[in-house]
Design a protein around this motif. Structure first.
Motif, PDB file in Angstrom:
ATOM      1  N   GLU A 106      11.335   8.690  -9.559  1.00  0.00           N
ATOM      2  CA  GLU A 106      12.471   8.649  -8.643  1.00  0.00           C
ATOM      3  C   GLU A 106      12.114   9.363  -7.344  1.00  0.00           C
ATOM      4  N   LEU A 107      11.513  10.539  -7.471  1.00  0.00           N
ATOM      5  CA  LEU A 107      11.142  11.308  -6.281  1.00  0.00           C
ATOM      6  C   LEU A 107      10.038  10.616  -5.484  1.00  0.00           C
ATOM      7  N   VAL A 164      11.841   4.383  -0.194  1.00  0.00           N
ATOM      8  CA  VAL A 164      13.038   3.684  -0.670  1.00  0.00           C
ATOM      9  C   VAL A 164      14.194   4.653  -0.465  1.00  0.00           C
ATOM     10  N   ASN A 165      14.958   4.428   0.590  1.00  0.00           N
ATOM     11  CA  ASN A 165      15.975   5.421   0.929  1.00  0.00           C
ATOM     12  C   ASN A 165      17.324   5.170   0.277  1.00  0.00           C
ATOM     13  N   SER A 166      17.519   3.953  -0.208  1.00  0.00           N
ATOM     14  CA  SER A 166      18.815   3.675  -0.819  1.00  0.00           C
ATOM     15  C   SER A 166      18.744   3.967  -2.314  1.00  0.00           C
ATOM     16  N   GLN A 180       0.823  -1.212   0.000  1.00  0.00           N
ATOM     17  CA  GLN A 180       0.000   0.000   0.000  1.00  0.00           C
ATOM     18  C   GLN A 180       0.856   1.260   0.000  1.00  0.00           C
ATOM     19  N   ILE A 181       0.299   2.309  -0.586  1.00  0.00           N
ATOM     20  CA  ILE A 181       1.030   3.576  -0.640  1.00  0.00           C
ATOM     21  C   ILE A 181       0.544   4.458   0.505  1.00  0.00           C
ATOM     22  N   LYS A 182       1.367   4.513   1.561  1.00  0.00           N
ATOM     23  CA  LYS A 182       1.008   5.325   2.729  1.00  0.00           C
ATOM     24  C   LYS A 182       2.164   6.262   3.046  1.00  0.00           C
ATOM     25  N   PRO A 183       2.305   7.347   2.329  1.00  0.00           N
ATOM     26  CA  PRO A 183       3.473   8.201   2.546  1.00  0.00           C
ATOM     27  C   PRO A 183       3.353   9.021   3.831  1.00  0.00           C
ATOM     28  N   LYS A 184       4.513   9.297   4.429  1.00  0.00           N
ATOM     29  CA  LYS A 184       4.504  10.173   5.612  1.00  0.00           C
ATOM     30  C   LYS A 184       4.285  11.597   5.145  1.00  0.00           C
TER      31      LYS A 184
END
Lengths: 144, 332
Positions: free
Chosen positions: B193-194, B202-204, B64-68
Motif C-alpha cells: 500500500e505504501l 497512485v494517489n487515489s 517502470q518504477i521511477k519514484p520521486k
C-alpha cells in the motif's frame, strides 16, 4: 520449413502431450504450448470456440487497466538444437528429478502445525472429498 | 486490471474432476526415487543462462518504477534501523517485564522476525528501480528468467518467497506458525500500500484499494496453486509457476521454467533442514540463485544438529536472557 526443426518439434509435442492437465483453472500450460509447437511440427491446431467472459469485457473498458508487456521469443533462435533443449527441460520436469533430489521429508509434507493440510487440499482440488458447511466453518474459526 | 490467474479452491471445486481417476496424495519416502541425482550440476542461474532460446524483453516507460522519493526498506521507525541499538537501561527494564509477566517470547517474536526481518528478506530478492543496477538475485529474475521489470512482477516474486517461508511456518507448532504467517502477510500488504502511494504515484486510495484487492485474490490463488505443486510433482509446480510467476505468457522458455522449479525446490530443501528454533529466530537466508544446493550428507546433518544443540541446549551455568527463551524445538 527445414526438417530437423520439424522433427525436434514433433518430439517436443509428444512430450507435451503426456504433461498433466491443470486441475485448478481453465488456463492450461499444456494446451497453450501445444498450440504453439504444433504448427512447427507440421500439425494443425484444433479449432476451439472463442469464449468471451464478462471479465474480459470489463477489462476492456477499465481505464486503470495495466497493459501487459508482450514478451516474445526470438524466432530465429528457435533452432532444432534449442527445441531439443526445451524437450530435455520438459523431460526433467516430468521425471520429478528436483522433487526427489530435494526430498523434504514428512517434516514439510505432514507439517506439525496441520498434518493433513496437503491431503485435504489435494482431495478438495481433485474432487475426491468435499468440505461441507460444518468442516468449512471449523476451518475458518479454528484456522485448521 | 489484473487477471486473476488461478481460482480459489472454493470456486474451482469440481473443475475437471472426471479427468482424474488416480488418487492424489503427498509423496511418501517409498515413492521417491532416492537415488535421484541432479540432472546437471548447475546453479539455477547457470541453468537459465544455458538456454539457446533468446527472449525479447520490451521496456515500457509507463510500467517502470521511477519514484520521486524512495521508501526505506522497512519503515522510518528507528527501531527498524539496522544500526539502532536499544539503550542498556531499556533492555534491562524489558527483560524484567518479560520475566515477571512470563511473556511468551515465541509469540512476541513473530512481529520482529516474520513481519520485519523475513519480510525484508523476501522484499529485497527482487527489489528494483528503473535507474539502478540490479542486485544479483534480481538479475536472476529479471534478466536470466526474462521477467518484465514491473511492480506486478515484483509482487509475484515477493509472493513466491513469502509462500516458500509460509510452507516452513506451517511445520512449526500451529499456534506459532500461524502467527508468523499472519505477520508476514500483514506486513507485505501494508508495504505494498505504501509503495503504491509513494513509489508508483497512485494517489487515489480508491484505486490503490482496488489494486490491493486484486493482489489479495491473486495471492490466494498463488498459495493454493503452489501448495498443490509442492505436494504433488515438479510438472504441476512448473505449471503453477508458469501461470503466476511467468504471467501465463505463451512464448515461455522451458529451460527457464525448469530453473525456477530448481530454485524453489532448493530453498524448500534448505528450510526442511532447519530446526524450528533456528528458523523462528530468523536464521534463514534465501540461497542466492547463483549457488548450487546439494543434498547434505549424513555427517553434515549430524554436525548441524550438534551445532544447534551446543547453542541452544540449556546447561548449568549458562545464562539465557528472558527475551531469548523459546519453547520451540532445536532438534527437529
Amino acid at each position: 520449413m527445414s526438417t530437423p526443426i520439424k522433427e525436434a518439434a514433433k518430439a517436443l509435442v509428444k512430450v507435451l502431450e503426456s504433461f498433466p492437465r491443470e486441475t485448478l483453472t481453465d488456463l492450461s500450460f499444456k494446451e497453450t504450448q501445444l498450440d504453439r509447437f504444433r504448427p512447427l511440427a507440421g500439425m494443425t491446431n484444433p479449432i476451439r470456440e472463442q469464449k468471451t467472459s464478462i471479465k474480459d469485457i470489463v477489462a476492456k473498458v477499465n481505464p486503470y487497466q495495466i497493459k501487459e508487456l508482450e514478451i516474445k521469443a526470438v524466432e530465429s533462435s528457435l533452432t532444432d538444437e534449442a527445441i531439443a533443449q526445451q524437450t530435455k527441460a520438459l523431460k526433467n520436469l516430468m521425471s520429478n528429478k528436483y522433487r526427489d533430489y530435494y526430498y523434504v521429508t514428512d517434516k514439510l509434507y505432514r507439517p506439525q502445525g496441520n498434518p493433513i493440510y496437503y491431503e485435504r487440499l489435494l482431495a478438495d482440488i481433485h474432487g475426491e472429498s468435499k468440505e461441507n458447511l460444518f468442516t468449512g466453518l471449523k476451518t475458518v474459526i479454528l484456522g485448521k | 486490471m489484473l487477471r486473476v490467474k488461478t481460482l480459489v479452491p472454493s470456486l474451482c471445486r469440481g473443475v475437471n474432476t472426471a479427468a482424474t481417476k488416480t488418487a492424489h496424495h503427498v509423496p511418501t519416502l517409498s515413492q521417491i526415487n532416492s537415488s535421484a541425482t541432479l540432472p546437471n550440476l548447475q546453479s539455477p542461474s547457470q541453468l537459465a543462462q544455458s538456454s539457446h532460446l533468446e527472449t525479447l524483453l520490451p521496456t515500457n516507460e509507463f510500467t517502470q518504477i521511477k519514484p520521486k522519493t524512495k521508501r526505506p526498506l522497512l519503515s522510518n521507525s528507528k527501531y527498524e534501523d539496522s544500526t539502532y541499538q536499544l539503550p542498556q537501561y531499556v533492555q534491562t527494564i524489558g527483560e524484567v517485564v518479560i520475566a515477571t509477566l512470563r511473556l511468551d517470547m515465541d509469540r512476541i517474536r513473530a512481529g520482529p522476525i516474520a513481519g520485519s526481518h523475513y519480510y525484508a528478506e523476501c522484499k529485497t530478492q527482487s527489489l528494483q528501480f528503473a535507474d539502478e543496477e540490479l542486485s544479483p538475485s534480481a538479475k536472476f529474475f529479471y534478466e536470466e528468467l526474462s521477467l518484465p521489470r514491473t511492480f506486478t512482477q515484483w509482487f509475484q516474486i515477493t509472493a513466491l518467497h513469502t509462500w516458500i517461508l509460509s510452507v516452513r511456518m506451517r511445520a512449526m507448532p500451529f499456534k506459532y506458525g500461524r502467527n508468523y504467517q499472519q505477520k508476514i502477510i500483514d506486513r507485505f500488504f501494508r508495504d505494498m500500500e505504501l509503495r503504491l502511494h509513494d513509489e508508483m504515484n497512485v494517489n487515489s486510495s480508491r484505486i490503490s484499494d482496488q489494486y490491493l484487492k486484486d493482489y489479495n485474490s491473486q495471492l490466494r490463488g498463488i498459495v493454493c496453486s503452489y501448495d498443490e505443486g509442492f505436494a504433488t510433482d515438479d510438472a504441476v509446480l512448473a505449471t503453477a509457476l508458469w501461470r503466476n510467476l511467468f504471467n501465463a505468457r505463451e512464448e515461455v522458455d522451458f529451460v527457464k521454467l525448469e530453473a525456477a522449479v530448481k530454485y524453489v525446490r532448493g530453498q524448500l530443501y534448505i528450510l526442511s533442514m532447519m530446526s524450528d528454533r533456528e528458523f523462528a529466530l530468523g536464521k534463514f537466508r534465501f540461497v542466492p540463485p547463483q549457488e548450487i544446493v546439494e543434498r547434505f550428507t549424513e555427517e553434515q546433518i549430524a554436525k548441524m544438529k550438534a551445532v544447534a544443540k551446543e547453542e541452544y541446549e540449556p546447561k548449568d551455568g549458562k545464562k539465557i536472557l528472558p527475551s531469548q527463551k523459546s519453547k520451540l524445538s532445536y532438534e527437529n
